[in-house]
Design a protein around this motif. Structure first.
Motif, PDB file in Angstrom:
ATOM      1  N   LYS B 217       0.712  -1.100  -0.141  1.00 54.54           N
ATOM      2  CA  LYS B 217       0.000   0.159  -0.284  1.00 54.54           C
ATOM      3  C   LYS B 217       1.211   0.695  -0.137  1.00 54.54           C
ATOM      4  O   LYS B 217       1.909   1.400   1.191  1.00 54.54           O
ATOM      5  CB  LYS B 217      -0.736  -0.240   1.522  1.00 54.54           C
ATOM      6  CG  LYS B 217      -2.205  -1.205   1.584  1.00 54.54           C
ATOM      7  CD  LYS B 217      -2.815  -1.071   2.687  1.00 54.54           C
ATOM      8  CE  LYS B 217      -4.238  -2.164   2.276  1.00 54.54           C
ATOM      9  NZ  LYS B 217      -5.295  -2.066   3.411  1.00 54.54           N
ATOM     10  N   ILE B 218       1.232   1.987  -0.795  1.00 59.20           N
ATOM     11  CA  ILE B 218       1.636   2.833  -1.201  1.00 59.20           C
ATOM     12  C   ILE B 218       1.153   4.298  -0.325  1.00 59.20           C
ATOM     13  O   ILE B 218       2.867   4.937  -0.291  1.00 59.20           O
ATOM     14  CB  ILE B 218       1.876   3.129  -2.361  1.00 59.20           C
ATOM     15  CG1 ILE B 218       0.836   4.205  -3.480  1.00 59.20           C
ATOM     16  CG2 ILE B 218       2.675   2.176  -3.527  1.00 59.20           C
ATOM     17  CD1 ILE B 218       0.653   4.149  -4.566  1.00 59.20           C
ATOM     18  N   ILE B 219       0.891   4.694  -0.549  1.00 61.70           N
ATOM     19  CA  ILE B 219      -0.114   5.753   1.021  1.00 61.70           C
ATOM     20  C   ILE B 219       1.115   5.310   2.114  1.00 61.70           C
ATOM     21  O   ILE B 219       1.656   6.835   2.774  1.00 61.70           O
ATOM     22  CB  ILE B 219      -1.036   6.061   0.978  1.00 61.70           C
ATOM     23  CG1 ILE B 219      -1.510   7.644   0.927  1.00 61.70           C
ATOM     24  CG2 ILE B 219      -2.245   5.203   1.263  1.00 61.70           C
ATOM     25  CD1 ILE B 219      -1.795   8.462   0.206  1.00 61.70           C
ATOM     26  N   ASN B 220       0.627   4.727   2.659  1.00 64.19           N
ATOM     27  CA  ASN B 220       1.782   4.931   4.020  1.00 64.19           C
ATOM     28  C   ASN B 220       3.174   4.868   4.483  1.00 64.19           C
ATOM     29  O   ASN B 220       3.788   6.059   4.647  1.00 64.19           O
ATOM     30  CB  ASN B 220       1.163   3.578   4.392  1.00 64.19           C
ATOM     31  CG  ASN B 220      -0.350   3.352   5.262  1.00 64.19           C
ATOM     32  OD1 ASN B 220      -0.892   4.519   5.101  1.00 64.19           O
ATOM     33  ND2 ASN B 220      -0.201   2.415   5.855  1.00 64.19           N
ATOM     34  N   PRO B 221       3.162   4.211   3.445  1.00 61.86           N
ATOM     35  CA  PRO B 221       5.494   4.455   3.546  1.00 61.86           C
ATOM     36  C   PRO B 221       5.720   6.125   2.851  1.00 61.86           C
ATOM     37  O   PRO B 221       6.124   6.221   4.024  1.00 61.86           O
ATOM     38  CB  PRO B 221       5.545   3.660   2.885  1.00 61.86           C
ATOM     39  CG  PRO B 221       4.917   2.781   2.265  1.00 61.86           C
ATOM     40  CD  PRO B 221       3.311   2.506   2.402  1.00 61.86           C
ATOM     41  N   MET B 222       5.091   6.430   2.350  1.00 65.36           N
ATOM     42  CA  MET B 222       4.861   7.487   1.594  1.00 65.36           C
ATOM     43  C   MET B 222       4.798   8.962   2.559  1.00 65.36           C
ATOM     44  O   MET B 222       5.739   9.887   2.546  1.00 65.36           O
ATOM     45  CB  MET B 222       4.346   8.103   0.240  1.00 65.36           C
ATOM     46  CG  MET B 222       5.120   7.399  -1.286  1.00 65.36           C
ATOM     47  SD  MET B 222       4.389   7.985  -2.765  1.00 65.36           S
ATOM     48  CE  MET B 222       2.759   8.011  -2.069  1.00 65.36           C
ATOM     49  N   ALA B 223       4.179   8.615   2.314  1.00 68.81           N
ATOM     50  CA  ALA B 223       3.279  10.020   4.170  1.00 68.81           C
ATOM     51  C   ALA B 223       4.084   9.218   5.546  1.00 68.81           C
ATOM     52  O   ALA B 223       4.492  11.274   5.412  1.00 68.81           O
ATOM     53  CB  ALA B 223       1.575   9.690   3.572  1.00 68.81           C
ATOM     54  N   THR B 224       4.189   8.663   5.843  1.00 68.14           N
ATOM     55  CA  THR B 224       5.325   8.699   6.815  1.00 68.14           C
ATOM     56  C   THR B 224       7.073   9.644   6.151  1.00 68.14           C
ATOM     57  O   THR B 224       7.504   9.796   7.263  1.00 68.14           O
ATOM     58  CB  THR B 224       5.247   7.278   7.356  1.00 68.14           C
ATOM     59  OG1 THR B 224       4.458   6.516   7.174  1.00 68.14           O
ATOM     60  CG2 THR B 224       5.945   7.032   8.623  1.00 68.14           C
ATOM     61  N   SER B 225       7.328   8.925   5.203  1.00 70.44           N
ATOM     62  CA  SER B 225       8.525   8.939   5.182  1.00 70.44           C
ATOM     63  C   SER B 225       8.602  10.549   5.163  1.00 70.44           C
ATOM     64  O   SER B 225       9.488  11.603   4.990  1.00 70.44           O
ATOM     65  CB  SER B 225       8.893   8.572   3.866  1.00 70.44           C
ATOM     66  OG  SER B 225      10.528   8.646   3.485  1.00 70.44           O
ATOM     67  N   LEU B 226       7.327  11.296   4.348  1.00 68.20           N
ATOM     68  CA  LEU B 226       7.204  12.432   4.293  1.00 68.20           C
ATOM     69  C   LEU B 226       7.027  13.482   5.268  1.00 68.20           C
ATOM     70  O   LEU B 226       7.605  14.718   5.250  1.00 68.20           O
ATOM     71  CB  LEU B 226       6.453  12.975   3.034  1.00 68.20           C
ATOM     72  CG  LEU B 226       6.309  14.047   2.705  1.00 68.20           C
ATOM     73  CD1 LEU B 226       7.138  14.198   1.508  1.00 68.20           C
ATOM     74  CD2 LEU B 226       4.629  14.166   1.830  1.00 68.20           C
ATOM     75  N   PHE B 227       6.800  12.785   6.825  1.00 68.06           N
ATOM     76  CA  PHE B 227       5.923  13.603   7.662  1.00 68.06           C
ATOM     77  C   PHE B 227       7.926  13.290   8.596  1.00 68.06           C
ATOM     78  O   PHE B 227       8.083  14.099   8.846  1.00 68.06           O
ATOM     79  CB  PHE B 227       5.568  12.342   8.526  1.00 68.06           C
ATOM     80  CG  PHE B 227       5.710  13.366  10.362  1.00 68.06           C
ATOM     81  CD1 PHE B 227       4.689  14.390  10.330  1.00 68.06           C
ATOM     82  CD2 PHE B 227       6.072  12.773  10.573  1.00 68.06           C
ATOM     83  CE1 PHE B 227       4.104  14.658  11.382  1.00 68.06           C
ATOM     84  CE2 PHE B 227       5.422  12.715  12.374  1.00 68.06           C
ATOM     85  CZ  PHE B 227       5.027  13.355  12.764  1.00 68.06           C
ATOM     86  N   VAL B 228       8.335  12.193   7.907  1.00 69.01           N
ATOM     87  CA  VAL B 228       9.492  12.250   8.502  1.00 69.01           C
ATOM     88  C   VAL B 228      11.106  13.285   8.399  1.00 69.01           C
ATOM     89  O   VAL B 228      11.429  14.256   8.768  1.00 69.01           O
ATOM     90  CB  VAL B 228      10.302  10.989   8.812  1.00 69.01           C
ATOM     91  CG1 VAL B 228      11.965  10.664   9.603  1.00 69.01           C
ATOM     92  CG2 VAL B 228       9.089  10.119   9.534  1.00 69.01           C
ATOM     93  N   ILE B 229      11.199  13.518   6.811  1.00 71.94           N
ATOM     94  CA  ILE B 229      11.558  14.784   6.061  1.00 71.94           C
ATOM     95  C   ILE B 229      10.895  15.842   7.257  1.00 71.94           C
ATOM     96  O   ILE B 229      12.212  16.937   6.712  1.00 71.94           O
ATOM     97  CB  ILE B 229      11.180  14.772   4.600  1.00 71.94           C
ATOM     98  CG1 ILE B 229      11.650  13.029   3.681  1.00 71.94           C
ATOM     99  CG2 ILE B 229      12.290  15.893   4.807  1.00 71.94           C
ATOM    100  CD1 ILE B 229      10.905  13.395   2.581  1.00 71.94           C
ATOM    101  N   MET B 230       9.931  16.090   7.150  1.00 72.91           N
ATOM    102  CA  MET B 230       9.361  17.885   7.650  1.00 72.91           C
ATOM    103  C   MET B 230       9.690  17.221   8.611  1.00 72.91           C
ATOM    104  O   MET B 230      10.531  18.774   9.247  1.00 72.91           O
ATOM    105  CB  MET B 230       7.782  17.499   7.569  1.00 72.91           C
ATOM    106  CG  MET B 230       7.409  18.914   8.810  1.00 72.91           C
ATOM    107  SD  MET B 230       7.116  18.864  10.222  1.00 72.91           S
ATOM    108  CE  MET B 230       5.676  17.589  10.279  1.00 72.91           C
ATOM    109  N   VAL B 231      10.652  16.476  10.628  1.00 73.29           N
ATOM    110  CA  VAL B 231      10.204  16.041  10.803  1.00 73.29           C
ATOM    111  C   VAL B 231      11.708  16.796  10.994  1.00 73.29           C
ATOM    112  O   VAL B 231      12.470  17.853  11.900  1.00 73.29           O
ATOM    113  CB  VAL B 231      10.251  15.246  12.024  1.00 73.29           C
ATOM    114  CG1 VAL B 231      11.007  15.226  13.568  1.00 73.29           C
ATOM    115  CG2 VAL B 231       9.011  14.883  12.333  1.00 73.29           C
ATOM    116  N   THR B 232      12.344  15.896   9.797  1.00 76.08           N
ATOM    117  CA  THR B 232      13.928  16.879  10.644  1.00 76.08           C
ATOM    118  C   THR B 232      14.720  17.971   9.958  1.00 76.08           C
ATOM    119  O   THR B 232      15.331  19.284  10.574  1.00 76.08           O
ATOM    120  CB  THR B 232      15.143  15.319   8.604  1.00 76.08           C
ATOM    121  OG1 THR B 232      14.366  14.620   8.941  1.00 76.08           O
ATOM    122  CG2 THR B 232      16.428  15.556   9.171  1.00 76.08           C
TER     123      THR B 232
END
Lengths: 217, 372
Positions: B217-232
């Motif tokens: 399911k592509i949405i979860n890894p992409m959204a989580t990754s984007l969130f981690v990028i934002m946190v970084t």
């Protein structure tokens, strides 16, 4: 045959990847600068002094570390540094610089531009300690002042602050800390003061800077 | 040399998708953070939080589009649904912009290496060795790249986690990071564009998604990754402003590198620990180069009307083009950041979202056929 090509290719790549070759210098081709003192003459020229450790071999083994202080003057700090470099057979390396000292004369005139220059030099860590040398002794003389407790004066300063003496009346100020504080709205910063009576080194009190110039101590 | 999807039997998993999203964006987005070419950075930490929102919309629309049409190859969909002249214009624009990104990434790496690590080495030596290694690594294909970035992602995490320790140091002060809203509209807009374009690397997902396993399911890894990028990004901005203050931060070439330099270190062997961190950072640039050289060469493959059997030729052409462009253009400090940021915004956000909307309003071909 294909395997051979692969290995050949790998080693060719390895050779080509040695991009740092131009920058690689053996340790004995570098002159490690541990301390630097900057002041101004009455004529307005910069006096720059650097302290470098010298390993002296004694009777078949490495002896105690000693040091040399080299002083030159110039219209700019860079010119004075290049004049010092002309006196040494190797390249001056500032990567291990521990402390930068300013004479009171320069401090009263303003240290902003000199600090800006130092901060922009990438090899120089922005955590070097700053110190103002009282007019009782010239900054270059202070730097060559040997203490009976620690051989190298530059290392003496570092050890003093790292020991974090609770009873001391001064505290360490690093390059980036001073730059940050003096860039704030108040344009004020503090740097510890030091002097020497030709026998001992004294580090006490703080110099107050407003707009990069020494106001009071 | 297996580079493209049809040669991969089993698709890439969700871990691969997560790290690909993260690594495509992080290096160039972070290395100059919060520096935005002398524009307003006081509230950069706040803007990076807001700037991620359009990219969440991006991945939401991407998911909707792929779900509706039952395929994850957006370019193939566009080819089949849009007039061919539009398809080719869009593809040429994507290709040129991806090259521009590669050029900017290379120039950034060169300036960081030359400033902090190798002062006496000529630019072209650094550039050629970097691109040669990155280009040859791409020959191994997207699956190998994906595995490699998963391993190297751990380096990034260690680096970022080490930086997080600054929050507990005496040097960090919350006083310096208060938000200040500048009322100069133009400056505010300029800096906002810079912040939004930091997330632009996610555009490479358009070419990567067809290689992801169909069961993922592509949405979860992409959204989580984007969130981690934002946190970084948020963490780096807060740390830089909290340690250096705004006025000093704006004079630093690479604030995150200066931050590493500030790390108090022990004496002796680990005296200049910052240089070790810097090496990890250079590795991070390699990851980004792998992703974007691969992305650009896959765009080139789609652009060429005839089929080229040997994919390494395409990678070599792209790498050669980047080398030539890098050699014959001025250093990054003499290049304008605004055109790059605006172009980044258009090709990574505005245009893909336009394509998604177009594909969403068009009827699914299979569905249309059954209706008729």
């Amino acid at each position: 045959m294909m395997k051979l090509w692969k290995w050949l290719f790998f080693f060719t790549l390895l050779t080509a990847a040695a991009g740092c070759q131009l920058d690689s210098r053996e340790i004995d081709h570098r002159t490690m600068v541990l301390g630097m003192a900057i002041d101004k003459t009455e004529e307005g020229e910069f006096i720059v002094t650097v302290q470098v450790p010298v390993i002296v071999p004694t009777e078949g083994q490495l002896g105690p570390s000693e040091f040399e202080t080299l002083t030159q003057t110039g219209a700019t700090v860079w010119e004075a540094i290049s004049n010092i470099e002309a006196m040494t057979p190797t390249v001056l390396f500032f990567g291990h610089l521990k402390t930068v000292m300013f004479g009171e004369t320069l401090a009263r005139e303003g240290i902003g531009q000199v600090l800006d220059m130092l901060d922009r030099r990438a090899p120089l860590a922005n955590q070097v300690l700053l110190l103002i040398i009282r007019n009782r002794i010239e900054a270059d003389k202070f730097l060559s002042q040997e203490s009976p407790l620690v051989n190298l004066p530059a290392l003496y300063i570092e050890r003093f602050f790292k020991a974090d003496q609770k009873l001391s009346r001064s505290t360490d100020v690093k390059l980036f800390q001073y730059r940050r504080d003096s860039n704030l709205k108040g344009n004020a910063g503090l740097i510890p003061l030091a002097y020497s009576d030709r026998e001992n080194i004294f580090i006490e009190d703080m110099a107050v800077f407003i707009k990069e110039s020494l106001l009071a101590n | 040399m297996k580079i493209y999807a049809e040669q991969i039997k089993k698709g890439i998993g969700s871990a691969g998708l997560f790290t690909f999203t993260y690594c495509s964006t992080i290096p160039i987005g972070t290395v100059f953070l919060p520096y935005v070419s002398a524009a307003e950075i006081r509230s950069a930490w706040l803007k990076v939080v807001v700037a991620v929102i359009p990219y969440f919309l991006f991945i939401y629309l991407l998911k909707k589009t792929t779900d509706k049409h039952g395929t994850r190859d957006v370019f193939q969909l566009l080819k089949s649904m849009a007039p061919s002249w539009i398809y080719y214009i869009v593809l040429v624009y994507f290709f040129c912009s991806a090259l521009y990104t590669c050029l900017f990434g290379t120039k950034s790496l060169v300036i960081i290496v030359q400033t902090y690590l190798m002062q006496a080495t000529e630019q072209h030596v650094i550039m050629l060795t970097y691109l040669a290694i990155a280009g040859i690594s791409v020959f191994y294909g997207i699956k190998a790249i994906s595995r490699m970035i998963i391993v190297m992602f751990l380096h990034d995490i260690i680096l970022i986690a080490s930086l997080a320790l600054f929050f507990f140091s005496e040097d960090f002060r919350w006083l310096f990071v208060r938000p200040v809203f500048d009322f100069q509209l133009l400056t505010f807009m300029e800096s906002s564009i810079s912040e939004v374009s930091r997330y632009g690397g996610v555009v490479a997902l358009l070419a990567f998604l067809p290689y992801v396993d169909k069961n993922v399911k592509i949405i979860n890894p992409m959204a989580t990754s984007l969130f981690v990028i934002m946190v970084t990004y948020l963490m780096v901005s807060l740390l830089v402003l909290g340690v250096f203050g705004f006025d000093q931060a704006i004079t630093l070439l690479s604030p995150i590198t200066a931050l590493m330099q500030t790390a108090t270190s022990a004496t002796g062997l680990f005296e200049r620990l910052d240089l070790f961190f810097l090496t990890v950072w250079v590795m991070s640039f390699y990851k980004s180069a792998l992703i974007f050289i691969w992305f650009t060469s896959s765009l080139l493959k789609k652009l060429i009307p005839f089929r080229i059997k040997r994919d390494w030729i395409l990678v070599s052409v792209v790498t050669g083009m980047i080398i030539l462009l890098s050699l014959f253009t001025p250093a990054i400090t003499n290049m304008g950041w605004e055109p790059y940021n605006i172009n980044n915004l258009v090709y990574t956000l505005v245009l893909p979202m336009g394509i998604f909307c177009y594909l969403l309003v068009r009827k699914n071909k299979g569905q249309g056929a059954s209706d008729s």
